[in-house]
Design an enzyme around this catalytic site. Structure first.
Site, mmCIF file in Angstrom:
data_model
loop_
_atom_site.group_PDB
_atom_site.id
_atom_site.type_symbol
_atom_site.label_atom_id
_atom_site.label_comp_id
_atom_site.label_asym_id
_atom_site.label_seq_id
_atom_site.Cartn_x
_atom_site.Cartn_y
_atom_site.Cartn_z
ATOM 1 N N SER A 186 6.499 3.782 -2.204
ATOM 2 C CA SER A 186 5.671 3.751 -3.678
ATOM 3 C C SER A 186 6.419 4.842 -4.478
ATOM 4 O O SER A 186 6.588 5.839 -4.069
ATOM 5 C CB SER A 186 4.293 4.355 -3.192
ATOM 6 O OG SER A 186 3.669 3.224 -2.432
ATOM 7 N N HIS A 238 5.133 -10.887 -6.006
ATOM 8 C CA HIS A 238 6.433 -10.734 -5.735
ATOM 9 C C HIS A 238 6.922 -10.845 -4.317
ATOM 10 O O HIS A 238 6.112 -9.902 -3.503
ATOM 11 C CB HIS A 238 6.771 -9.340 -6.650
ATOM 12 C CG HIS A 238 6.524 -9.503 -7.871
ATOM 13 N ND1 HIS A 238 7.381 -10.295 -8.719
ATOM 14 C CD2 HIS A 238 5.975 -8.858 -8.809
ATOM 15 C CE1 HIS A 238 6.717 -10.121 -10.204
ATOM 16 N NE2 HIS A 238 6.123 -9.438 -9.993
ATOM 17 N N HIS A 281 3.833 -2.459 6.034
ATOM 18 C CA HIS A 281 3.485 -1.139 6.803
ATOM 19 C C HIS A 281 2.518 -1.733 7.958
ATOM 20 O O HIS A 281 2.289 -2.651 8.117
ATOM 21 C CB HIS A 281 2.547 -0.438 5.729
ATOM 22 C CG HIS A 281 3.199 0.045 4.387
ATOM 23 N ND1 HIS A 281 3.335 -0.568 3.451
ATOM 24 C CD2 HIS A 281 3.520 1.455 4.307
ATOM 25 C CE1 HIS A 281 3.927 0.076 2.625
ATOM 26 N NE2 HIS A 281 4.137 1.219 3.087
ATOM 27 N N TYR A 319 -0.065 -0.582 8.634
ATOM 28 C CA TYR A 319 -1.446 -0.813 8.589
ATOM 29 C C TYR A 319 -1.858 -2.318 8.299
ATOM 30 O O TYR A 319 -3.133 -2.719 8.026
ATOM 31 C CB TYR A 319 -2.161 -0.048 7.554
ATOM 32 C CG TYR A 319 -1.545 0.266 6.248
ATOM 33 C CD1 TYR A 319 -1.485 -0.925 5.458
ATOM 34 C CD2 TYR A 319 -0.665 1.262 5.738
ATOM 35 C CE1 TYR A 319 -1.134 -0.783 3.990
ATOM 36 C CE2 TYR A 319 -0.196 1.435 4.581
ATOM 37 C CZ TYR A 319 -0.285 0.378 3.684
ATOM 38 O OH TYR A 319 0.221 0.236 2.567
ATOM 39 N N GLU A 320 -0.631 -2.917 7.677
ATOM 40 C CA GLU A 320 -1.149 -4.512 7.556
ATOM 41 C C GLU A 320 -1.293 -5.405 8.566
ATOM 42 O O GLU A 320 -1.940 -6.421 8.411
ATOM 43 C CB GLU A 320 0.006 -5.076 6.638
ATOM 44 C CG GLU A 320 0.373 -4.223 5.345
ATOM 45 C CD GLU A 320 1.633 -4.673 4.838
ATOM 46 O OE1 GLU A 320 1.847 -5.772 4.437
ATOM 47 O OE2 GLU A 320 2.580 -3.857 4.296
ATOM 48 N N ALA A 326 5.712 7.952 -0.439
ATOM 49 C CA ALA A 326 4.836 9.004 -1.213
ATOM 50 C C ALA A 326 3.851 9.301 0.119
ATOM 51 O O ALA A 326 3.763 8.742 1.025
ATOM 52 C CB ALA A 326 3.916 7.981 -2.013
ATOM 53 N N MET A 375 1.689 7.019 5.479
ATOM 54 C CA MET A 375 1.386 5.955 6.494
ATOM 55 C C MET A 375 2.706 5.159 6.649
ATOM 56 O O MET A 375 2.512 3.715 6.826
ATOM 57 C CB MET A 375 0.382 5.110 5.592
ATOM 58 C CG MET A 375 -1.008 5.757 5.420
ATOM 59 S SD MET A 375 -2.224 4.698 4.617
ATOM 60 C CE MET A 375 -3.210 5.966 4.115
ATOM 61 N N SER A 376 4.030 5.691 6.727
ATOM 62 C CA SER A 376 4.989 4.775 6.856
ATOM 63 C C SER A 376 6.110 5.487 7.441
ATOM 64 O O SER A 376 6.028 6.436 8.137
ATOM 65 C CB SER A 376 5.425 4.326 5.255
ATOM 66 O OG SER A 376 6.254 5.351 4.679
ATOM 67 N N ASN A 407 -0.111 13.791 -3.879
ATOM 68 C CA ASN A 407 -1.392 14.423 -4.027
ATOM 69 C C ASN A 407 -1.792 15.441 -3.020
ATOM 70 O O ASN A 407 -0.921 15.345 -2.001
ATOM 71 C CB ASN A 407 -2.491 13.400 -3.667
ATOM 72 C CG ASN A 407 -2.361 12.532 -2.594
ATOM 73 O OD1 ASN A 407 -1.433 11.660 -2.456
ATOM 74 N ND2 ASN A 407 -2.949 12.860 -1.492
ATOM 75 N N HIS A 462 -5.380 4.332 -3.801
ATOM 76 C CA HIS A 462 -4.044 3.934 -3.981
ATOM 77 C C HIS A 462 -3.515 3.902 -5.623
ATOM 78 O O HIS A 462 -2.510 4.355 -5.943
ATOM 79 C CB HIS A 462 -4.037 2.525 -3.732
ATOM 80 C CG HIS A 462 -2.621 1.952 -3.382
ATOM 81 N ND1 HIS A 462 -1.615 2.886 -2.536
ATOM 82 C CD2 HIS A 462 -2.179 1.047 -3.822
ATOM 83 C CE1 HIS A 462 -0.469 1.988 -2.881
ATOM 84 N NE2 HIS A 462 -0.708 0.827 -3.526
HETATM 85 N N1 HPA Z 1 -2.386 10.374 2.938
HETATM 86 C C1 HPA Z 1 -1.739 9.506 3.403
HETATM 87 N N2 HPA Z 1 -0.706 8.539 2.867
HETATM 88 C C2 HPA Z 1 -0.546 9.014 1.378
HETATM 89 C C3 HPA Z 1 -1.367 9.935 0.888
HETATM 90 C C4 HPA Z 1 -2.181 10.645 1.494
HETATM 91 O O1 HPA Z 1 -2.944 11.560 1.147
HETATM 92 N N3 HPA Z 1 -0.652 10.061 -0.373
HETATM 93 C C5 HPA Z 1 0.113 9.139 -0.527
HETATM 94 N N4 HPA Z 1 0.289 8.492 0.793
#
Ligand code: HPA
Length: 280
Positions: A36, A67, A89, A91-92, A119, A217-218, A241, A253
């Site tokens: 991301s 896409h 991912h 989580y999917e 990210a 998460m990846s 963040n 997200h």
């Molecule tokens: N937690 C998990 N995955 C993320 C976060 C987060 O705060 N920010 C971007 N991906």
């Protein structure tokens, strides 16, 4: 005739995909997997040739906003690269092997280095939103592995120095040579949280105690597969963040994507320098 086993089908998909990539005449030695916010990196590829994941059976079926993912073959500096836009991912599906055949197809095609991007949430105010971090090590909190069910003793793959120390050193040097404002990159431990829900503040406090600087998460499943395949790995997080409970921001997200977009120019400039500066 009996139906091919899953392992046979996967092997065939890997071989077909590698052959399709090599039929272009390109010979990528470095693959860059975009997370991301890292999408604009694909624009840095010179002499680009894009292949949709749809044409590569070892690549995941992604249907985000209509896409498919795509691989962009081309050059960054002196290196031939394959840039992958789109990742499946865990989580999917609840399974960590969404990118297993993809990474293996890259290795089969001769790719030696996997550069991953993602990210992530920051666990430390030393890495504020917008900053970047080289991953030095990870914590597999999910305790999931793409190697579950793998036969053979080489499944017991060492994860010491999974994030190649020499590649990290070269990356730090490449970033240090950039101009004012772009020459800092952090380094730290990435904790893999399976998601898709964000963490609780209590979980974040636990991850801090465990010694992690970022949570996401990846990335970890792909690192495991790549190390098993003998590839060297480098990984960079874009901190979008402060993690849950560490700031007043409300996590979503949309917030991750907006924050990633705001910081992506600097991050992409750094990554371009990092890939250019790699010693094959
Ligand atoms: N937690 C998990 N995955 C993320 C976060 C987060 O705060 N920010 C971007 N991906």
């Amino acid at each position: 005739m009996t139906a091919p086993s899953d392992a046979q089908a996967a092997k065939q998909a890997i071989e077909t995909s590698a052959a399709r990539l090599l039929a272009t005449g390109r010979r990528p030695s470095i693959a860059v997997l975009l997370g991301s916010g890292w999408g604009p990196f694909a624009d840095a590829v010179q002499d680009p040739l894009a292949i949709p994941y749809d044409e590569l059976p070892a690549f995941p079926v992604l249907r985000v906003g209509g896409h498919s993912g795509r691989v962009v073959l081309g050059r960054i500096g002196a290196h031939e690269v394959a840039v992958l836009a789109g990742r499946k991912h865990a989580y999917e599906t609840g399974s960590a092997d969404g990118m297993k055949s993809t990474v293996r197809a890259l290795a089969h095609a001769g790719v030696q280095v996997l550069v991953q991007t993602n990210a992530a949430g920051s666990l430390t105010h030393a890495l504020p939103p917008g900053s970047t971090m080289l991953i030095s090590d990870h914590i597999n909190l999910a305790q999931q592995s793409p190697l579950f069910g793998e036969p053979g003793d080489d499944r017991f793959v060492s994860m010491v120095d999974a994030y190649d120390p020499a590649l990290r050193e070269a990356a730090r040097a490449a970033v240090a040579g950039l101009g004012e404002g772009r020459d800092t990159i952090g380094e730290g431990v990435y904790a893999w949280f399976m998601g898709p829900q964000f963490e609780t503040p209590a979980e974040i406090r636990m991850f801090q105690l465990l010694g992690a600087q970022a949570v996401g998460m990846s990335t970890v499943p792909e690192t495991i597969v790549a190390r098993h395949a003998g590839m060297r790995v480098l990984a960079v997080s874009l901190l979008t963040n402060m993690a849950a409970g560490l700031s007043a921001e409300k996590l979503s997200h949309a917030h991750t994507l907006a924050s990633a977009a705001a910081a992506s120019q600097r991050a992409v400039a750094q990554l371009t320098a990092v890939v250019r500066g790699m010693v094959p």
